[in-house]
Design a protein around this motif. Structure first.
Motif, PDB file in Angstrom:
ATOM      1  N   PHE A 107       0.183 -13.497  30.086  1.00 54.62           N
ATOM      2  CA  PHE A 107       1.171 -12.871  30.968  1.00 54.62           C
ATOM      3  C   PHE A 107       2.588 -13.012  30.414  1.00 54.62           C
ATOM      4  O   PHE A 107       3.560 -13.026  31.170  1.00 54.62           O
ATOM      5  N   GLY A 108       2.688 -13.162  29.102  1.00 53.26           N
ATOM      6  CA  GLY A 108       4.010 -13.264  28.466  1.00 53.26           C
ATOM      7  C   GLY A 108       4.756 -14.550  28.830  1.00 53.26           C
ATOM      8  O   GLY A 108       5.976 -14.644  28.634  1.00 53.26           O
ATOM      9  N   ILE A 109       4.037 -15.539  29.357  1.00 56.89           N
ATOM     10  CA  ILE A 109       4.717 -16.788  29.767  1.00 56.89           C
ATOM     11  C   ILE A 109       5.176 -17.535  28.512  1.00 56.89           C
ATOM     12  O   ILE A 109       4.372 -17.773  27.592  1.00 56.89           O
ATOM     13  N   PRO A 110       6.470 -17.887  28.428  1.00 59.33           N
ATOM     14  CA  PRO A 110       6.976 -18.483  27.186  1.00 59.33           C
ATOM     15  C   PRO A 110       6.290 -19.802  26.843  1.00 59.33           C
ATOM     16  O   PRO A 110       6.029 -20.629  27.721  1.00 59.33           O
ATOM     17  N   GLY A 111       5.977 -19.952  25.569  1.00 57.62           N
ATOM     18  CA  GLY A 111       5.434 -21.212  25.053  1.00 57.62           C
ATOM     19  C   GLY A 111       3.924 -21.353  25.120  1.00 57.62           C
ATOM     20  O   GLY A 111       3.362 -22.293  24.549  1.00 57.62           O
ATOM     21  N   VAL A 112       3.237 -20.416  25.794  1.00 56.15           N
ATOM     22  CA  VAL A 112       1.782 -20.576  25.967  1.00 56.15           C
ATOM     23  C   VAL A 112       1.063 -20.477  24.615  1.00 56.15           C
ATOM     24  O   VAL A 112       0.298 -21.359  24.239  1.00 56.15           O
ATOM     25  N   ARG A 113       1.330 -19.400  23.877  1.00 55.79           N
ATOM     26  CA  ARG A 113       0.619 -19.198  22.598  1.00 55.79           C
ATOM     27  C   ARG A 113       0.876 -20.336  21.615  1.00 55.79           C
ATOM     28  O   ARG A 113      -0.021 -20.761  20.901  1.00 55.79           O
ATOM     29  N   GLU A 114       2.115 -20.827  21.596  1.00 58.57           N
ATOM     30  CA  GLU A 114       2.476 -21.855  20.606  1.00 58.57           C
ATOM     31  C   GLU A 114       1.900 -23.226  20.948  1.00 58.57           C
ATOM     32  O   GLU A 114       1.616 -24.015  20.057  1.00 58.57           O
ATOM     33  N   ASN A 115       1.751 -23.524  22.232  1.00 61.49           N
ATOM     34  CA  ASN A 115       1.458 -24.919  22.600  1.00 61.49           C
ATOM     35  C   ASN A 115       0.096 -25.180  23.232  1.00 61.49           C
ATOM     36  O   ASN A 115      -0.278 -26.339  23.372  1.00 61.49           O
ATOM     37  N   SER A 116      -0.608 -24.126  23.643  1.00 64.50           N
ATOM     38  CA  SER A 116      -1.859 -24.455  24.348  1.00 64.50           C
ATOM     39  C   SER A 116      -3.087 -24.051  23.550  1.00 64.50           C
ATOM     40  O   SER A 116      -2.998 -23.288  22.593  1.00 64.50           O
TER      41      SER A 116
ATOM     42  N   ASP B 186       0.643 -42.396  29.059  1.00 62.35           N
ATOM     43  CA  ASP B 186       0.348 -41.563  30.231  1.00 62.35           C
ATOM     44  C   ASP B 186       0.423 -40.068  29.895  1.00 62.35           C
ATOM     45  O   ASP B 186      -0.404 -39.276  30.338  1.00 62.35           O
ATOM     46  N   ARG B 187       1.442 -39.710  29.120  1.00 56.99           N
ATOM     47  CA  ARG B 187       1.560 -38.284  28.752  1.00 56.99           C
ATOM     48  C   ARG B 187       0.382 -37.857  27.876  1.00 56.99           C
ATOM     49  O   ARG B 187      -0.271 -36.847  28.129  1.00 56.99           O
ATOM     50  N   LEU B 188       0.105 -38.662  26.835  1.00 51.96           N
ATOM     51  CA  LEU B 188      -0.953 -38.282  25.884  1.00 51.96           C
ATOM     52  C   LEU B 188      -2.322 -38.168  26.552  1.00 51.96           C
ATOM     53  O   LEU B 188      -3.144 -37.344  26.177  1.00 51.96           O
ATOM     54  N   LEU B 189      -2.542 -39.007  27.570  1.00 52.68           N
ATOM     55  CA  LEU B 189      -3.862 -38.984  28.215  1.00 52.68           C
ATOM     56  C   LEU B 189      -3.898 -38.093  29.458  1.00 52.68           C
ATOM     57  O   LEU B 189      -4.846 -38.133  30.229  1.00 52.68           O
ATOM     58  N   HIS B 190      -2.849 -37.290  29.611  1.00 51.03           N
ATOM     59  CA  HIS B 190      -2.856 -36.337  30.724  1.00 51.03           C
ATOM     60  C   HIS B 190      -3.332 -34.988  30.179  1.00 51.03           C
ATOM     61  O   HIS B 190      -2.643 -34.350  29.385  1.00 51.03           O
ATOM     62  N   MET B 191      -4.531 -34.581  30.592  1.00 51.16           N
ATOM     63  CA  MET B 191      -5.110 -33.320  30.121  1.00 51.16           C
ATOM     64  C   MET B 191      -4.887 -32.267  31.212  1.00 51.16           C
ATOM     65  O   MET B 191      -5.379 -32.437  32.335  1.00 51.16           O
ATOM     66  N   VAL B 192      -4.133 -31.228  30.886  1.00 55.17           N
ATOM     67  CA  VAL B 192      -3.813 -30.210  31.895  1.00 55.17           C
ATOM     68  C   VAL B 192      -4.583 -28.926  31.600  1.00 55.17           C
ATOM     69  O   VAL B 192      -4.623 -28.457  30.462  1.00 55.17           O
ATOM     70  N   VAL B 193      -5.217 -28.392  32.636  1.00 53.74           N
ATOM     71  CA  VAL B 193      -5.969 -27.138  32.513  1.00 53.74           C
ATOM     72  C   VAL B 193      -5.287 -26.114  33.414  1.00 53.74           C
ATOM     73  O   VAL B 193      -5.108 -26.378  34.606  1.00 53.74           O
ATOM     74  N   VAL B 194      -4.903 -24.972  32.855  1.00 53.13           N
ATOM     75  CA  VAL B 194      -4.270 -23.937  33.685  1.00 53.13           C
ATOM     76  C   VAL B 194      -5.286 -22.815  33.910  1.00 53.13           C
ATOM     77  O   VAL B 194      -5.810 -22.249  32.938  1.00 53.13           O
ATOM     78  N   GLY B 195      -5.537 -22.506  35.193  1.00 54.58           N
ATOM     79  CA  GLY B 195      -6.516 -21.475  35.546  1.00 54.58           C
ATOM     80  C   GLY B 195      -7.715 -22.101  36.228  1.00 54.58           C
ATOM     81  O   GLY B 195      -8.453 -22.858  35.599  1.00 54.58           O
TER      82      GLY B 195
ATOM     83  N   THR C 211       6.300 -26.012  27.245  1.00 51.98           N
ATOM     84  CA  THR C 211       6.951 -26.541  26.044  1.00 51.98           C
ATOM     85  C   THR C 211       5.914 -27.404  25.314  1.00 51.98           C
ATOM     86  O   THR C 211       4.775 -27.514  25.777  1.00 51.98           O
ATOM     87  N   ASP C 212       6.320 -28.049  24.199  1.00 51.26           N
ATOM     88  CA  ASP C 212       5.305 -28.785  23.432  1.00 51.26           C
ATOM     89  C   ASP C 212       4.798 -30.039  24.135  1.00 51.26           C
ATOM     90  O   ASP C 212       3.749 -30.563  23.777  1.00 51.26           O
ATOM     91  N   LYS C 213       5.525 -30.491  25.170  1.00 49.87           N
ATOM     92  CA  LYS C 213       5.070 -31.712  25.841  1.00 49.87           C
ATOM     93  C   LYS C 213       4.937 -31.572  27.353  1.00 49.87           C
ATOM     94  O   LYS C 213       4.498 -32.506  28.015  1.00 49.87           O
ATOM     95  N   ALA C 214       5.352 -30.445  27.913  1.00 47.40           N
ATOM     96  CA  ALA C 214       5.299 -30.325  29.381  1.00 47.40           C
ATOM     97  C   ALA C 214       5.066 -28.889  29.832  1.00 47.40           C
ATOM     98  O   ALA C 214       5.381 -27.932  29.121  1.00 47.40           O
ATOM     99  N   VAL C 215       4.498 -28.800  31.041  1.00 51.79           N
ATOM    100  CA  VAL C 215       4.264 -27.502  31.677  1.00 51.79           C
ATOM    101  C   VAL C 215       5.212 -27.431  32.864  1.00 51.79           C
ATOM    102  O   VAL C 215       5.308 -28.383  33.635  1.00 51.79           O
ATOM    103  N   GLU C 216       5.918 -26.306  32.986  1.00 48.41           N
ATOM    104  CA  GLU C 216       6.797 -26.143  34.154  1.00 48.41           C
ATOM    105  C   GLU C 216       6.152 -25.145  35.102  1.00 48.41           C
ATOM    106  O   GLU C 216       5.762 -24.045  34.677  1.00 48.41           O
TER     107      GLU C 216
ATOM    108  N   VAL D 255       8.015 -27.894  39.494  1.00 47.09           N
ATOM    109  CA  VAL D 255       7.349 -29.164  39.158  1.00 47.09           C
ATOM    110  C   VAL D 255       7.101 -29.207  37.652  1.00 47.09           C
ATOM    111  O   VAL D 255       6.827 -28.178  37.025  1.00 47.09           O
ATOM    112  N   ILE D 256       7.206 -30.406  37.078  1.00 50.90           N
ATOM    113  CA  ILE D 256       6.971 -30.572  35.642  1.00 50.90           C
ATOM    114  C   ILE D 256       5.713 -31.427  35.454  1.00 50.90           C
ATOM    115  O   ILE D 256       5.576 -32.470  36.096  1.00 50.90           O
TER     116      ILE D 256
END
Ligand code: FAD
Ligand code: NAI
Length: 508
Positions: free
Chosen positions: A161-170, A204-213, A288-293, A306-307
């Motif tokens: 959906f053209g969301i910035p940073g998705v292709r580069e970081n996920s 905590d950051r490294l072991l946080h696995m985020v799934v979008v969708g 971004t490379d370390k967080a999802v907004e 939320v971050i």
């Protein structure tokens, strides 16, 4: 004891029969008989893609009636329903890949395969432009293939959906390479979190696995990930085990929208037990490379930013069009109102195009983009093309018998007339092919902890179930759907191996 003895005999013979059958299938795969060569006087069918739609067509097509050419950048068929299991090593990736060359070689009539991507289709000249995009290239990297009939089964791409940073970081989860990348990254996150003097916030950051969708891809992956940590990583890397978290972000009010309300609730409560955090009504806006907004829609109508810091991000927000399909739609005026793929009629003919059919995720026939739909469409086209060839054969035969009847002296007129009548009767039957009709057999999804949910079509209604029994049903259903005996045995072997020895956590 007589009935018991007969029961044992029956079981013994059934097992022996099954082993003999499997042995015969393996022998056949390994030693295929010679093929009917291609014949320039026959029509050429070009099939684009080696996914569910195209391979189902190829498997059922009587290839001796046509010159069949398959074109795809992927020289294998991928059994996508078990792809989430490859991300954790529960199943090894080669177990769900079936070489297209094996499938082509098993056909009665010879089939040509080109490992290439179709870059454009000239619907007027009836040619497909193809190019070799593999690492090793020869003197020819681009050429054209002419067709009499074209089947487009190129599937779809990952939607961002053209969301910035998705292709580069996920990471996506559609192809074998995606699953391998995820498997590697999970272990990279674990090993980096376990690195000497790593600060707590970084662990905590490294072991946080985020799934979008929160569609079935996201849900199944989250479940597999949780199993991996509970079954294996917790035991092998105990010092970081309690810091591991999985978060699932979904824009809609609930996950798995295609399942019944009861199963949605069951999935959400199972995830709660598994400590998988679900954030619904939460739309990701930037990565971004370390967080999802993300933006959360609250009950009072307000929105909150939320971050989510993450170590691994998997993006599973559904499908979008491939460039080839977009270009074809732009070049066919009748497709101008279609948005989600090539609009097809009830015989899967691409509207506004001559001799082009489309199947699977790239076609809009009014059904969901699933393997079930794609394979039924592929089977339908095989029946259609087999019938078209049979029609031609019968018409030629009727014509030749009729000319004998009128022109040749000494012909047994009643016998030939009877033959013509029989052929005409067969022709009427063959020509009477009904439009494509999809039969929904149900939806299945794995949700972790050896539990699955199933909405299965049952007589005229639906049967909804969730839990461990459904998980065994899920396993046996998928196992029966795996196309070849070889792959079926490999998958069983992987399941047993990971149960007995645990998953292999080495990072390739
Ligand atoms: P695909 O199977 O995607 O195949 C497309 C083919 O076209 C590929 O071979 C590709 O290499 C090739 N191709 C691409 N571009 C070109 C080009 N330019 N020229 C030539 N060839 C090209 N559905 C279910 O019903 N049940 C499930 O349990 C299920 N699980 C899934 C799990 C995951 C992780 C995913 C991602 C999907 C799942 N699906 C499931 C959906 C299902 O996989 C798809 O609906 C199905 O693959 C669509 O089949 P297709 O033939 O249209 O496309
Ligand atoms: P999907 O389209 O089913 O789900 C994607 C989800 O992502 C949607 O619920 C959407 O609301 C959400 N989303 C979109 N943008 C978002 C954003 N910015 N932030 C947060 N959430 C966002 O996609 P999926 O799961 O990849 O499936 C694709 C197709 O494959 C579907 O037709 C599905 O039925 C099929 N499939 C079936 C499986 C099964 O039957 N077990 C398994 C996997 C896929």
């Amino acid at each position: 004891f007589r009935p018991l003895r007969w029961t044992f005999r029956f079981i013994y013979l059934s097992v022996l029969g099954s082993i003999a059958y499997i042995g015969y299938e393996i022998y056949q795969d390994h030693n295929p008989p010679p093929q009917v060569p291609q014949d320039p006087s026959k029509k050429t069918i070009v099939i684009l893609g080696t996914g569910w739609g195209s391979v189902s067509l190829l498997k059922k097509l009587d290839t001796e009636n046509y010159n069949v050419i398959v074109i795809s950048p992927r020289n294998y068929f991928l059994f996508t329903p078990l792809l989430p299991s490859c991300t954790t090593g529960q199943i090894e990736h080669r177990s769900i890949m079936e070489p297209i060359r094996t499938i082509c070689r098993s056909k009665k009539g010879a089939v040509t395969f080109y490992e290439a991507e179709a870059s454009s289709v000239d619907v007027e000249k009836k040619v497909v432009k193809i190019h070799d995009n593999s690492d090793i290239r020869g003197a020819t990297i681009e050429t054209e293939v002419a067709y009499d009939m074209l089947v487009v089964g190129v599937g779809a791409e990952n939607a961002t959906f053209g969301i910035p940073g998705v292709r580069e970081n996920s990471c996506f989860l559609k192809e074998i390479g995606d699953a391998q990348q995820i498997r590697k990254k999970i272990m990279d996150c674990v090993e980096t979190a376990a690195f000497k003097d790593q600060p707590a916030s970084e662990i905590d950051r490294l072991l946080h696995m985020v799934v979008v969708g929160g569609g079935p891809t996201g849900v199944e992956f989250a479940g597999e990930l949780r199993d991996f940590f509970e079954d294996d990583i917790r035991k092998l890397v105990p010092e970081i085990a309690d810091r591991f978290r999985v978060t699932l972000i979904e824009a809609l009010p609930n996950v798995l929208p295609m399942f019944s309300k009861q199963l949605i609730e069951y999935t959400e409560s199972t995830f709660k037990e598994e400590e998988i955090a679900i954030h619904t009504k939460t739309m990701v806006k930037k990565v971004t490379d370390k967080a999802v907004e993300a933006e959360v829609s609250k009950a009072d109508g307000t929105k909150e930013r939320v971050i989510f810091p993450y170590g691994l991000l998997v993006w599973a927000t559904g499908n979008t069009l491939r460039p080839l399909v977009r270009d074809m739609m732009a070049s066919i005026p009748a497709q101008k109102d279609s948005r989600r793929g090539l609009a097809v009629n009830e015989y899967l003919v691409v509207q506004g195009a001559r001799d082009i059919w489309a199947v699977g995720d790239c076609a809009v026939a009014g059904y969901a983009p699933t393997a079930q739909v794609a394979s039924q469409e592929g089977n339908f086209l095989a029946r259609l093309f087999n019938n078209m060839a049979r029609t031609q054969e019968l018409e030629d035969r009727i014509q030749s018998l009729s000319s004998n009847l009128n022109l040749k002296p000494g012909v047994d007129v009643p016998a030939v007339s009877k033959e013509i009548e029989d052929a005409e009767r067969q022709l009427r039957r063959v020509k009477d092919i009904k439009p494509f009709h999809y039969t929904h057999q149900g939806s299945l999804a794995y949700i972790g902890s050896e539990k699955a949910v199933a909405d299965v079509a049952w007589f005229n209604g639906n049967f909804a179930s969730g839990g461990t029994m459904t998980y065994f049903f899920w396993r046996s259903a998928y196992l029966s759907m795996v196309f070849s005996t070889r792959n079926r045995l490999l998958v069983i072997n992987d399941w047993v191996k990971s149960k007995v020895f645990g998953r292999d956590i080495s990072r390739e």
